[in-house]
Design a protein around this motif. Structure first.
Motif, PDB file in Angstrom:
ATOM      1  N   ASN A 199       0.848  -1.202   0.000  1.00 52.34           N
ATOM      2  CA  ASN A 199       0.000   0.000   0.000  1.00 52.34           C
ATOM      3  C   ASN A 199       0.879   1.245   0.000  1.00 52.34           C
ATOM      4  O   ASN A 199       1.008   1.958   1.003  1.00 52.34           O
ATOM      5  N   GLU A 259       0.806   4.162  -1.141  1.00 45.47           N
ATOM      6  CA  GLU A 259       0.331   5.546  -0.969  1.00 45.47           C
ATOM      7  C   GLU A 259      -0.091   5.835   0.461  1.00 45.47           C
ATOM      8  O   GLU A 259       0.236   6.853   1.034  1.00 45.47           O
ATOM      9  N   LEU A 260      -0.910   4.902   0.968  1.00 45.86           N
ATOM     10  CA  LEU A 260      -1.548   5.247   2.226  1.00 45.86           C
ATOM     11  C   LEU A 260      -0.981   4.503   3.429  1.00 45.86           C
ATOM     12  O   LEU A 260      -1.548   4.511   4.513  1.00 45.86           O
ATOM     13  N   TYR A 280      -0.917   5.868   6.842  1.00 43.49           N
ATOM     14  CA  TYR A 280      -2.147   6.057   7.617  1.00 43.49           C
ATOM     15  C   TYR A 280      -2.645   4.758   8.230  1.00 43.49           C
ATOM     16  O   TYR A 280      -3.578   4.754   9.001  1.00 43.49           O
ATOM     17  N   GLN A 281      -2.033   3.679   7.802  1.00 44.47           N
ATOM     18  CA  GLN A 281      -2.483   2.380   8.357  1.00 44.47           C
ATOM     19  C   GLN A 281      -1.824   2.191   9.730  1.00 44.47           C
ATOM     20  O   GLN A 281      -0.983   1.323   9.955  1.00 44.47           O
ATOM     21  N   LEU A 282      -2.240   3.095  10.612  1.00 39.93           N
ATOM     22  CA  LEU A 282      -1.569   3.169  11.906  1.00 39.93           C
ATOM     23  C   LEU A 282      -1.658   1.858  12.677  1.00 39.93           C
ATOM     24  O   LEU A 282      -0.732   1.423  13.340  1.00 39.93           O
ATOM     25  N   ARG A 283      -2.836   1.215  12.592  1.00 43.02           N
ATOM     26  CA  ARG A 283      -3.014  -0.039  13.330  1.00 43.02           C
ATOM     27  C   ARG A 283      -2.033  -1.105  12.855  1.00 43.02           C
ATOM     28  O   ARG A 283      -1.426  -1.823  13.597  1.00 43.02           O
ATOM     29  N   ARG A 284      -1.909  -1.143  11.527  1.00 44.49           N
ATOM     30  CA  ARG A 284      -0.997  -2.139  10.961  1.00 44.49           C
ATOM     31  C   ARG A 284       0.432  -1.828  11.358  1.00 44.49           C
ATOM     32  O   ARG A 284       1.205  -2.746  11.688  1.00 44.49           O
ATOM     33  N   GLU A 322       1.459  -0.292  13.973  1.00 46.57           N
ATOM     34  CA  GLU A 322       1.627  -0.643  15.383  1.00 46.57           C
ATOM     35  C   GLU A 322       1.778  -2.162  15.543  1.00 46.57           C
ATOM     36  O   GLU A 322       2.650  -2.651  16.263  1.00 46.57           O
ATOM     37  N   GLU A 323       0.897  -2.866  14.824  1.00 45.02           N
ATOM     38  CA  GLU A 323       0.943  -4.324  14.914  1.00 45.02           C
ATOM     39  C   GLU A 323       2.302  -4.856  14.453  1.00 45.02           C
ATOM     40  O   GLU A 323       2.875  -5.777  15.049  1.00 45.02           O
ATOM     41  N   ARG A 327       4.415  -7.076  16.676  1.00 47.36           N
ATOM     42  CA  ARG A 327       4.469  -8.517  16.397  1.00 47.36           C
ATOM     43  C   ARG A 327       5.790  -8.978  15.794  1.00 47.36           C
ATOM     44  O   ARG A 327       6.150 -10.136  15.909  1.00 47.36           O
ATOM     45  N   ALA A 332       7.774  11.524  13.217  1.00 47.75           N
ATOM     46  CA  ALA A 332       7.393  10.241  13.825  1.00 47.75           C
ATOM     47  C   ALA A 332       5.981   9.908  13.423  1.00 47.75           C
ATOM     48  O   ALA A 332       5.061  10.702  13.633  1.00 47.75           O
ATOM     49  N   LEU A 333       5.784   8.806  12.754  1.00 45.19           N
ATOM     50  CA  LEU A 333       4.446   8.358  12.373  1.00 45.19           C
ATOM     51  C   LEU A 333       3.800   7.645  13.557  1.00 45.19           C
ATOM     52  O   LEU A 333       2.624   7.819  13.826  1.00 45.19           O
ATOM     53  N   GLY A 390      -6.221   6.410  11.441  1.00 44.70           N
ATOM     54  CA  GLY A 390      -5.522   6.559  10.146  1.00 44.70           C
ATOM     55  C   GLY A 390      -6.374   7.375   9.192  1.00 44.70           C
ATOM     56  O   GLY A 390      -5.870   8.233   8.463  1.00 44.70           O
ATOM     57  N   VAL A 406      -6.267  -7.320  12.305  1.00 44.22           N
ATOM     58  CA  VAL A 406      -5.879  -5.910  12.440  1.00 44.22           C
ATOM     59  C   VAL A 406      -7.069  -4.974  12.215  1.00 44.22           C
ATOM     60  O   VAL A 406      -7.268  -4.022  12.950  1.00 44.22           O
TER      61      VAL A 406
END
Lengths: 1089, 279
Positions: free
Chosen positions: A62, A64-65, A68-72, A74-75, A79, A98-99, B74, B186
């Motif tokens: 991904n 471009e974005l 913004y996939q902050l959850r990913r 972080e994961e 992980r 810092a993202l 996000g 996720v």
């Protein structure tokens, strides 16, 4: 080590310790930090790299974005390994913003590592891991502290320990130096005050050291000897450095003497020589090589040693001779050993022992040792009477005094004594001692010892030698006693043996023979004989002898004719004089002149003739010949006379006994044992065989009308009749029976031959009836005599012979009263015997009158139920009792032997019946006829079979025989031969009742048989259990294996028949198929031609 | 009949307005086609796609793209940065986001549900059963098949909502997160995929996702209550998610038009028919 050396070493040790300590202090924390820091770096770099790689993959998915996939994001941080734990992770974009940030800022100091994130090779961000290394720093500080501690410890250890050791070494060295100095001072004092001479000389052999003792021993003051050559101290003959030299070094050849004391000769200032002991050592100093000898004067020691050596030598002799005394029991052997030991161990040049004959005043050499002793003695006796020159010599004096006499230098008085002494002096002997040897106080021998050395004997030696003489004397005395005891024991053994024989033996001749044997074998006499006086001759007749005779007795004139006494043998002299005659030296005794040569040739050296006296009369003589002279002394003779007295007593007793015995136990009229002996012997029969209670029958018979004969024809006729009856009965009884005339007209017989009452009846027939069957001739009359008999049987009728005799008398009285020919004491026995005898009688009639007949029982083949054989079974058609079972009469037929005849009849009858069926148009199978053990046992069995069948044409094709298994086993070898012969006639052989006789498989295979018949008992039991079934099955298999036909007997049920069929049994016989039936009935079952 | 015609009338009116608006916008925006992207919470994406399809059908000059789930955070970040035109979130914006210029409007609510594959026969669950499942004490379904739990990341709103059900569940969930081999999904789509795919799987979702994405999932009755929008709206079913539309400080006209469409009866109709209700 000195103190200055020590002070030089201390700074070096200190610097080294410091260097080690610093190394330890620095290395520990540095090492810790170095190793762990890299672990941290690696961890952080790995963490950043792995996470960045994961993010790069997300960006690729991904582009471009992704930011913004902050959850990913972080994961991913969470992980992707390794776990962040205390670290902080930041994802920054390309601009460094810092993202996402995970984790708090870790405590300083920190290690930061970033790893780039790419989008198709373009840097779009980075992962930054911040990791605290505070623990590392703290750990390093702790390691530093520990290092400091260890360093201090190392410094202390490395500094203190070596210095302490160094100090100890220094102290020890100082101590040793002081001790060395003190020792040196002491040594000097010792050298000067030593009892031994200490002599030092230089390499050229000049004396350089000399102590006080040296001055004392050699007599030279130091001033006189220092600087002079050593040879001054050495006797001339040893100065060449030879074996005796004291001079070790200069001669060069004696290095071997260094280090060990050696004995040498020395020379004193006065020039005298003396033995010395020298210990030589070699040493070097800056001045050159030196030798020091420690020298001891050993003159006194040498003298002492010489004395000890001599005593030892004598002690060796003493000990050697004592051990010989213990070991040796022969006098001559002891003497020889004593002389040998004296020479070999005692260093005497000559030793000899002489036997002293005080009566003859002579000494005879008996044993000697030494190179020239034999020649010196020359076997000549020495006379010791004081009126001859020899009688004044040492030997004679010693014997007379009974004490040792010696001289230490024979040359001092060369002229006393006899020629032998002169000879000894001439041969160089100087010392001489004579030791008298005594037995019971009297001198019996002398021990003479010679040495070529003068002064050989001193006080100690004389004492030991006296002891030695005493020991030998003791041994001689002991031997004399032993000889005596042995001699007497020998006679006592003979006496005791002969007494035992007297008690045991009842026969005169046997006793004489035994007595002679005992004398020779137990008494070690060469020969012994016993002779009896023959008054008619008159002479002595030898009746027994033993030992080495070789015709000596036969050549002896044993006449006791008083007219020729001049030549009368000693035996005859003893008989004539009724007193013992002894010759203790045949060689010398004039009375033995006529027979001396013959006697000596046979080894006789002395003889004793002992008369045998019966009722005050000499009736014979007992002669004993010994191989040694002088054997019969007073004491022995006394014993021998006693022994002869015993023999005489026995002789007398026997004469009386023989007469009394006969009268006591025998009937004078008939010569048969009387009642008493009969009872005795019958009792013996009862007790025979170790208590086995076997039947003993006592038959008491009484002659009828005997009183009439006595009365009418006179007592002489009666006695004659009794004698004849006794003779006939004696001829009729067997050896094992006891026959006796028990009084008046009664005789008794005891026998063990009977096993049952009927047997007694038969024995009566064979003995009494047969003995009395013929008439007796009394004068001119012919008389017939009958007898009545009473019988009692042990054990039922009495426990002993007396009891039996009483009861037999009772039975006899009953017989007389009732008129029976014989009666048993027990009534039931009478009845049984009567019944048996009646049956026996009837059977005899049956045999004669052909009352027997045969029934037949068919045998079937199991598979086809076809008749394949007939078994002939005998029946007795009794005129009154009808058909009698064979079990009731066959045993009696066998006992009486009538079975032989009946057996022949049965074979013939069966063959005839078979022939008759054939003639009538039937086709009968073969008939099996049972054969009895009594028949088979007979040697002519085969001939009997042949004869029995001879009357019928082709009988062998019609008939088989059956024998029981037990019969076969009785005599396997004989049975095989007979059965083979029977088979060769054409008859088949079957084994009946198989399974009951314990046949060995080995025999079974060898037996000439055609079939086996399994006993009915097995067939009846076979369906009762697996074991019984197994027996039948095994027998069938066995028969098949041996190629025999197998027949089952006694088959009674269908079940049995089925089982047998399953077990593949060939044939069967039994009530299920057909009972035994008469010939007519059988015909109906037979197939027709 | 009357109501139908009324309804049709309203629809026709809405459509006419939309067309008019589109024409207006199109004319003002020139002849070129305008487009924007919608991103954000997964709970809304399916519905957004349906709404966008409905909207673009009436406004063919406008192209709307829905981007894969960015999550609420996000999505806000992206819309503030202008990377997307409109963000959908399942939470209100934070104060910090508001300061960055984000503007929100709640457009719908949807029951928060525990879902399970339609292949399963299970139709209901209780909160105590949920606690037992998360605690690892209940490991099989009544038919004996194993229970597998699907979790969401700890920071996700769904995880927080599950924890709020009961203290037991909160504790049990903490234990479940620490267990090895537990599936973490996720975003909402991942979670829905996993629940569909993994046999015996149970996990949180929303009725909006299940309905709008036509998922083969069953929303379970919880403690005996049916998770319908009506029940949720009445409070009979106590768990629901709020859905917001967020724009940046500068928002384009087309976005405005789309937002208006969502709030229009036509949009409302789409929402109603996809497990949501408009508060």
């Amino acid at each position: 080590m000195s103190a200055s050396a020590e002070s030089g070493i201390v700074p070096i040790v200190r610097r080294l310790a410091l260097a080690f300590a610093l190394t330890v202090t620095v290395t520990l924390p540095a090492g810790y930090f170095g190793l762990d820091y890299w672990n941290h770096v690696e961890h952080v770099e790995l963490s950043a790299r792995l996470k960045a790689e994961g993010l790069t993959a997300l960006v690729a998915a991904n582009p471009e974005l992704w930011i913004y996939q902050l959850r990913r994001l972080e994961e991913l941080l969470l992980r992707y390994p390794p776990q962040l734990t205390d670290d902080r992770a930041i994802i920054r974009d390309a601009a460094g913003n810092a993202l996402i940030t995970l984790g708090a800022s870790p405590p300083a100091p920190v290690l930061v590592r970033a790893f780039p994130i790419y989008d198709s090779g373009r840097l779009v961000g980075r992962v930054e891991i911040t990791h605290s290394i505070r623990d590392l720093v703290l750990g390093t500080l702790a390691a530093g502290l520990l290092g400091l501690l260890l360093g201090a410890l190392v410094y202390a250890t490395l500094l203190v320990l070596p210095l302490r050791a160094l100090r100890r070494v220094t102290v020890a060295l100082d101590r040793e130096t002081a001790a060395l100095r003190a020792s040196e001072a002491r040594f000097r004092t010792v050298a000067q005050t030593a009892a031994d001479a200490i002599v030092t000389y230089d390499a050229v052999g000049n004396v350089v050291g000399w102590n006080a003792a040296a001055e004392k021993i050699f007599g030279y003051p130091a001033a006189e000897v220092i600087g002079r050559p050593l040879t001054l101290l050495i006797p001339q003959q040893y100065q060449d450095g030879g074996p005796g030299s004291m001079n070790g070094a200069p001669a060069g050849g004696e290095r071997r003497i260094f280090g060990k004391p050696v004995e040498r000769q020395g020379r004193t200032r006065s020039g005298s020589e003396f033995p010395l002991e020298l210990a030589l050592s070699e040493w070097e100093s800056p001045e050159g090589k030196f030798f020091t000898g420690i020298i001891r004067d050993i003159t006194e020691r040498k003298n002492h040693e010489l004395r000890i050596s001599r005593l030892n030598r004598t002690l060796a002799v003493l000990s050697g001779i004592n051990s010989a005394i213990v070991r040796i029991s022969d006098r001559q052997e002891l003497f020889t050993a004593a002389c040998r030991i004296a020479v070999e161990h005692g260093n005497f040049d000559m030793a000899w022992i002489g036997l002293v004959d005080l009566a003859a005043q002579e000494v005879t050499p008996a044993a000697w040792a030494g190179v020239e002793t034999g020649e010196f003695l020359g076997g000549v006796k020495t006379r010791i009477r004081d009126d001859v020159p020899a009688g004044r010599g040492v030997l004679a004096r010693a014997i007379r005094a009974g004490k040792p006499v010696f001289e230490n230098d024979m040359t001092v008085e060369p002229h006393i004594g006899g020629t032998r002494r002169q000879d000894a002096i001439r041969r160089g002997y100087r010392s001489h001692i004579v030791l008298p040897l005594t037995v019971e106080g009297g001198v019996v021998a002398s021990l003479s010892l010679f040495a070529k050395e003068a002064g050989f004997f001193n006080e100690d030696e004389i004492r030991l030698l006296t002891e030695l003489a005493d020991d030998i004397s003791f041994a001689l005395e002991h031997m004399a006693k032993q000889d005596r005891i042995a001699k007497l024991s020998r006679i006592r053994a003979v006496s005791s043996g002969i007494n035992a024989a007297i008690v045991r033996i009842r026969d005169r001749e046997e006793l004489f023979q035994e007595a002679c044997r005992i004398v020779v074998e137990h008494g070690n006499f060469v020969m012994a004989w016993i002779g009896m006086l023959d008054k008619a001759a008159p002479s002595i007749r030898p009746v027994a002898r033993a030992g080495r005779d070789e015709g000596y007795l036969d050549a002896l004139n044993l006449s006791i004719d008083s007219n020729i006494t001049g030549n009368m043998a000693l035996a005859a002299e003893a008989v004539a004089g009724r007193a013992p005659v002894v010759c203790n030296d045949i060689e010398a005794d004039g009375r033995m002149r006529p027979w001396r040569t013959a006697a000596l040739e046979r080894g006789y050296r002395s003889v004793a003739q002992l008369p045998l006296v019966l009722e005050q009369r000499a009736v014979g003589v007992f002669a004993l010949y010994a191989g040694e002279p002088g054997i019969f002394d007073e004491e022995e003779l006394k014993l021998l006379v006693e022994m002869a007295g015993d023999v005489s007593f026995a002789l007398e007793h026997m004469s009386k006994e023989e007469r009394l015995n006969y009268l006591a136990y025998y009937d004078a009229l008939t010569g048969l044992p009387n009642r008493a002996l009969f009872v005795d012997r019958t009792n013996q029969r009862m007790r025979a065989r170790g208590g086995e209670r076997r039947m003993v029958a006592l038959i008491l018979l009484d002659l009828e009308r005997f009183r009439n004969i006595n009365e009418t024809l006179g007592r002489g006729a009666g006695d004659g009749l009794l004698r004849q009856v006794a003779a006939r009965l004696a001829g009729a009884v067997e050896e094992s029976d006891v026959l006796a005339h028990v009084g008046g007209d009664q005789f008794a017989i005891a026998t063990r031959r009977a096993e049952r009452g009927e047997d007694v009846a038969h024995i009566l027939d064979q003995t009494v009836t047969r003995a009395l069957s013929q008439s007796f001739e009394i004068g001119r009359d012919q008389l017939r005599i009958a007898a009545r008999t009473g019988v009692a049987v042990y054990p039922t009728d009495g426990a002993d012979a007396e009891g039996l005799l009483r009861n037999a008398e009772a039975a006899l009285n009953d017989a007389k009263k009732t008129g029976h020919r014989y009666l048993f004491y027990a009534p039931q026995m009478n009845a049984r015997v009567a019944e048996q005898l009646r049956l026996e009688n009837e059977l005899r009639k049956a045999v004669a009158g052909e009352q027997f007949l045969l029934h037949y029982q068919p045998r079937f083949e199991i598979a086809t139920k076809r008749i394949v054989g007939l078994e002939a079974l005998i029946r007795w058609r009794h005129p009154e009792r009808g058909i009698v079972s064979p079990a009731d009469f066959i045993p009696l037929l066998e006992e009486t032997g009538m079975i032989l005849e009946v057996g022949r009849w049965a074979l013939r009858r069966a063959a005839m019946d078979h022939a008759a069926w054939c003639t009538a148009g039937f086709k009968p199978p073969r008939i099996a006829v049972n054969v009895s053990q009594v028949q088979l046992r007979r040697k002519d069995f085969v001939d009997c079979v042949k004869d029995s069948l001879a009357a019928v044409d082709r009988a062998a094709e019609r008939i088989d025989i059956e024998i029981t298994e037990s019969m076969l086993m009785e005599d396997v070898g004989g049975s095989i031969e007979k059965l083979k012969a029977v088979q060769s006639l054409g008859l088949n052989v079957a084994v009946d009742d198989f399974g009951t006789g314990y046949s060995s498989l080995n025999y079974l295979a060898r037996l000439p048989i055609n079939s086996l018949k399994i006993d009915r008992s097995f067939i009846i039991q076979m369906n009762k259990g697996p074991e019984q079934m197994a027996i039948v099955s095994t027998v069938i298999s066995l028969a098949r294996a041996l190629n025999l036909k197998v027949v089952a007997e006694g088959v009674e049920t269908e079940e049995q028949a089925n089982l047998l069929r399953l077990l593949r049994c060939d044939e069967a016989q039994g009530y299920l198929y057909a009972r035994p039936m008469p010939p007519d009935a059988i015909a109906g079952l037979l197939p027709r031609n | 009949m009357r109501s139908v015609s009324k309804h049709r009338g309203a629809l026709r009116r809405g459509r006419a307005c939309a067309i008019a608006l589109a024409l207006l916008l199109g004319s003002s925006g020139g002849a070129a086609a305008e487009e924007f992207r919608i991103g954000g919470t997964g709970s809304a994406l399916g519905t957004m796609q349906l709404l966008a399809a409905e909207f673009t059908a009436a406004n063919p000059d406008i192209r709307i793209t829905t981007v894969p789930s960015l999550g609420s955070g996000g999505g806000v970040k992206a819309v503030v940065a202008g990377a997307i035109g409109l963000a959908a979130t399942s939470r209100p914006i934070s104060e910090r986001e508001r300061k960055l210029g984000a503007v929100e409007v709640e457009y719908a609510r949807t029951p928060f549900v525990f879902a399970i594959s339609t292949k399963s026969k299970v139709t209901a669950i209780t909160s105590s059963e949920l606690a037992a499942i998360y605690a690892g004490k209940k490991v099989t379904w009544p038919d004996g098949s194993p229970v597998r739990i699907v979790l969401r990341p700890a920071s996700d709103i769904d995880t927080e909502m599950v924890k709020r059900i009961s203290p037991d569940i909160r504790r049990a969930l903490a234990a479940a997160e620490a267990r090895p081999g537990v599936r973490f999904s996720v975003n909402d789509q991942d979670a829905a995929d996993d629940l569909e795919r993994i046999p015996g799987a149970i996990g949180p979702s929303s009725l909006a996702v299940i309905a709008s994405e036509k998922r083969a999932l069953r929303a379970l009755k919880l403690d005996g209550r049916e998770p319908t929008p009506a029940n949720a709206a009445s409070g009979a079913y106590p768990y629901h998610k709020r859905l917001f539309l967020v724009t940046g400080a500068r928002r384009s006209a087309v976005v405005e038009r789309f937002v208006a469409f969502v709030r229009s009866p036509a949009g409302r109709k789409v929402l109603d028919s996809n497990g949501q209700w408009v508060p």
